[in-house]
Structure formats: structure tokens, C-alpha cells
Design a protein around this motif. Sequence first.
Motif, short mmCIF file in Angstrom:
data_model
loop_
_atom_site.label_atom_id
_atom_site.label_comp_id
_atom_site.label_asym_id
_atom_site.label_seq_id
_atom_site.Cartn_x
_atom_site.Cartn_y
_atom_site.Cartn_z
N LEU A 181 -15.66 -7.80 13.68
CA LEU A 181 -15.57 -9.15 14.24
C LEU A 181 -14.13 -9.61 14.35
CD1 LEU A 181 -18.45 -10.73 12.12
CD2 LEU A 181 -18.58 -9.66 14.36
N ASN A 182 -13.22 -8.95 13.59
CA ASN A 182 -11.81 -9.35 13.64
C ASN A 182 -11.09 -8.63 14.76
OD1 ASN A 182 -12.37 -10.81 11.42
ND2 ASN A 182 -11.22 -9.52 9.98
N ASP A 183 -10.15 -9.32 15.36
CA ASP A 183 -9.29 -8.65 16.33
C ASP A 183 -8.14 -7.99 15.59
OD1 ASP A 183 -10.77 -9.38 18.49
OD2 ASP A 183 -9.79 -11.36 18.61
N GLY A 184 -7.59 -6.99 16.21
CA GLY A 184 -6.38 -6.38 15.66
C GLY A 184 -6.68 -5.47 14.50
N PRO A 185 -5.61 -4.88 13.97
CA PRO A 185 -5.79 -3.93 12.87
C PRO A 185 -6.18 -4.66 11.58
CG PRO A 185 -3.46 -4.32 13.27
CD PRO A 185 -4.20 -5.10 14.30
#
Lengths: 360, 311
Positions: free
Chosen positions: B58-62
Motif C-alpha cells: 500500500l506504500n509508495d516507494g521503497p
Amino acid sequence: MAQVVMKALNKKYDEVHAVKDVNLHIRDKEFMVLVGPSGCGKTTTLRMVAGLEEITAGDIVIGDRVVNDLPPKDRDIAMVFQNYALYPHMTVYDNMAFGLKMRKFPKAEIQKRVQDAADLLGIGELLKRKPRQLSGGQRQRVAVGRAIVRHPQVFLFDEPLSNLDAKLRVQMRVELKRLHDRLETTAIYVTHDQVEAMTLGDRVVVMKDGWIQQVGEPLELYGKPANKFVAGFIGSPAMNFADATVVEEGGGLVVTSPGFRIPVPPARVERLRAYKGQALTLGIRPEDMRIGGDGAHAFDALVDVVEPLGSEILLNITIGQQAMVARVEPTVRAKIHEKIRFNVEPDRLHYFDAKTEAAI
Amino acid sequence: MTVSDIPSRRARRTSVARQREIGVAYVLLAPTVILLVGVLAYPIAWEIWVSLTDLSPLNDGPARFVGLENYRRLAGDPQFWHAATVTIVYAVVTSVAKLGLGMVFALLLARPFRGRAFVFLAVFLPWAYPASVSVIGWYWTLSPPIPTAYSVFMGTLKWAVDSALGGGAWAFLSVTLFNIWRGSSFIGVFLLAGLNAVPPELFDCALLESKSAWRRFWLVTVPLLRPFLALAVFLSITTAFSDLTNVWMLTAGRIVFPVVGTQAYWLAIKSGQFGPGSALSLALVPFLLAVLVVFFWMFDRPETRRARGTA
């Protein structure tokens, strides 16, 4: 101190009749050995005395009590097992004290008895060890010690030396005998080894297929076996057997077999006359075959194998078609395929009914 | 060539041969090492790493490294403590019951009697039967799918249990019963094998000294079976701690009965919170390890190891 009496003792499992009508009177302080091949019922008999097997029929008396329905604990016996049956999780001390602890003896008394038994058996140093850290002979001593501390009326031994190597077995045999002389406790000892039976027993019971074959002192069994089985079982190398017939010749009787003919001594004539013309089995102990000689009691034999044992030489020989073993002096120089003349003392021969195998 | 340089040359040659042997040993070990690293070490290391991040689809990015934040949050979460408590109680209750019942089965089957083969079969069947099938049988027994007088009765029973002992009690009870039913079967057969491995004379000998079966049991049978009992507890506890399937299937995946396994599944797989989910599933591992070390010590005591070496 107690006698043990078995009256018409029987044990039947579903299919197997293991012990058949055993009647036996073991006297106070006597060392009685039950011997026989495996499956002869000797161990079952012992376990019935211990209370580990139920009795199918008959009575067992220890001292003057019928113990048939008494639990093992109350029979006042102690047993030594073949595989020692030491508890691996207990020290030697705890193993020896186990029976007394279970009976709630006072601690000081337990300690004294264990120490006494350990000293007697020379295992005082080992009391803190675990069974795993002991050699076979030491374990066996602990197992014997565990029985001694109980001061039982009867010792039961179930092949206690079978797991030891040959040398140790001989040594422990002597120690057991010495121990029995010292403790003077009635003992019943089961073994399949006839040498153990002969050397240890005040009297020996030979069993086969659940039946008692003969009860007697060791030399009595050796000299006057009741039947062919006892004759063949007691003694090593075993007695030689040959099929033979009795015929009348010149007023006397002669036993003939392919390869030899031996006149029957006057003392035996009467009993053997009934077997005239019939088949019977002749028995000759290996030491009764002597090299040399002439006349009526001599015969020729061919040497097959020579076994020099040092103190004696065993010659596997063939007489006619019969294979036999002769025990001769170590000075005899015999070669394979050599023909040798033997003679026998007619008084030392054994005769058995070919059908019933009973001694004549 | 002098006599004196023969040994040194031989020694050099031996050491070359030895080097080569060691090399071959590593080559032969390689498949096992690769397999262990691939299926054990890597996933575990990865899970530990994930538990220290905020990894989530659900999180963007690393993924961001958050340190012990996930664990800190767990420690303050009453739901976690509830799940942990339930898991531990579940493991303890089922282990004790399975051990007790298993011991009864084993002692029962140790002596010969008529019909022993059938009793053995009856005892062993719960374990031999595929769990996926038997768990459905249990589910239908406890929550009958077809309305009958029986389903009404079970419904009433469930309501009565839940209202008397609190919500989730019925689920806990049913999962525990199933685990005991299945596990005691296995432990019974396992302990029976243990009993059969003990020389019968050891029991005979005890029989000669005591009439009390109770005392013989505690002073002889239990100590002799100690390694088997320890291993049984070992297996029982580990399976209870990692139990997800049975709980999931018997409670139809609901969270009325949260154990660590199901809660971690909800958190990580259903809600996509990989970081906290990993932390949750790892949270009880140190405790479990401590328990297992104790049992391993019981199972293989130093003294028995040393003795075996000298035997």
C-alpha cells in the motif's frame, strides 16, 4: 531361608502348553539349576515362581505359604535378569536401593545394606556411577547386589551370565558359587548352558518341551542319564549315539552296529535281553573311547578332523557310517584319513530304547 | 635422496591429499547448504528484515527502515497481548492434555489383549486421517450446515458457552478439542513406540518391588520414557505455536479466536501490513526458543551424551 515346592505346575498360553505337570521340591539353601534348550519352559517356570506369569494350574509353595495368588512383591524373592535390568536413570546406589526404597525401609538401614552388598561384590567404588558407565561384568555385579540387599528367602536367576563374554562368564560363575556358599539362600537358576548347570547346581533339572526330563546331582545326570535327550544335552562334546541291535551269540548278548560289535557285560544282560532283535540306540561318551586295544571291544575308525585343544585332543572319526567324537590325550599324534584302533569299556556304554528314548 | 627426507615428502603428499579430501567434502555438502540457505536461512533473515521496515504494497516507494518501531507498537497493543496469551494457553493446554491422553493410550496398547489391533487402529486413525478432511468433519459437527434438531442444540450450546465464558470461548474450545483429538493419537503411538523400546525386564523388576501401579508409573515408567516425553512436548508446543490452518478452518477464518498465527495472517496478507505482520509472527519466537532449549536439554542431557561416547 525357605524351600520351594512346585506341585503339578502348568502354564498354558493360547496355543502353547509351555510348562507341563512340573513337580519339584527345592530344598532350603539348595542351589537348583533349571537347564534346557530355548523354549523348554525353564524361564516360564521361574517367572511363575516370581509371580510375573500367572499359573494356569498347580501350586507353588515358598517356605510354607502357597504363593499362587500373592503379588510378586510379597513373595519374598529377588530376581536377577539376563540383561541386568538396571535403571539407566538411576545411579548404582539408587539401583541397589530401589527395592528397599519401594518398601519404605529407613534410610540408614538402606545405606548399610547397600554398602555391605557393594563391599561383598567389590563395587564400592561404583556406587555414584550410572549403569551406562559400567562394563558388562560390573553391571551384572550391581544386578546381583540389588538382589542381595533385599535379604530374600529365594534368589531367582534368569540366565544372568548369558550377556557376558566367555572369560568373564567363567569368573562370575565362580563368584556366584562362592556367594551362594556364603549367603546360604535358596536359589533357582535358569540357564541354557549345561556347563553352568553342572558347575553351579547342587542339583540340576533338565527340561524339554515343558516336561522335566530328569532331576539329579550333576554327576548323576552325567553318569546315569534317564534318557537319550539328557545324555546328549549334558556333557561337551556331546555323547555319541549309534543305531544298534542286540543279538544272541554263544549264550551271551552282543550289540552290533555297522563298524563294531561289542559283547554286553553280564550285569546288563538281563535288562537288554528284552530288546533282543530290536533296534536300540547305543551311547558312548567321547572320553570313553580309548586308543589302542585288541579283542572283542576294539574297532577301527577313520580320522576326519583333528581339534587340538591343548589339554586334550578331539578327534572327529567315522566308524562304519557313524560320525563320532573321541576325546584323547594331548600326546596322541593323529593325522587326517589315518585309521586308528579304538576300544571301549563295555561297562561305560549307555543303551536307550530306540522308540521311547528312555535309558535301558 | 637421504633417508631423512622421506617422512617430510610423505607428509607433504599426505597434506595435499588431505586438502583435496576437504575440498571434496565441501563440494558434497554444497547441495545441502544451498538448500538450507535457500529455504530456511534466507526467508527467516528476510522476515526479520521486513519486521524492521514499513514494507507494504500500500506504500509508495521503497520500504523505510523503522528499527524496532513495529515491535514497540506491538508491545502497546492489547490485541497482541490477547493473541499471545491465547496462543500460549492453547499450546500449554493442548500439550498437557495430549501428553496425558497419549500416555493413557500408550499404556493401554502396551499390553497384549484381544482386539488390540482394532483399538490401535481406532487410536491411530485421527492422526492417519488427512487433517484437511477431518477438520471439515469437526467443523460440520460443531456448526451443522443443515438445520435439524441437532443444529439447534449445537447453536444453543455455542451460545451458552460463549455467554458463560465470554466471546471466542466456543471457538477456543473447539480448536483445542480438535488439536487434542488429533495430537493425542500421534503422541499415543509415539509413546507406545517408546514403551516398546524399553526392555520389559525393567518393568518386571519394578513389579517385583512394588504393588502400586501409581508409584511404578512415576518412579520407573516416566523416567524411562523421559526422552520420548520431552520430544513429544517439543513437537506439541511447536505445532501449537505455528498453528494457523486448523484454527483458520475450524473458525472459518474469523478473528473471534485470535492466535498469533491467524492475527499475523490478517495483518500481513489481508491488510498488506508486511512490517507489523512479520514483527507479530516473530514476537513469540524468543520465548518459544527458550522453552525448546529447555526441552532439548531434557531430551539429550550432557550426562547421557558423555556416557554414550564411552560406551
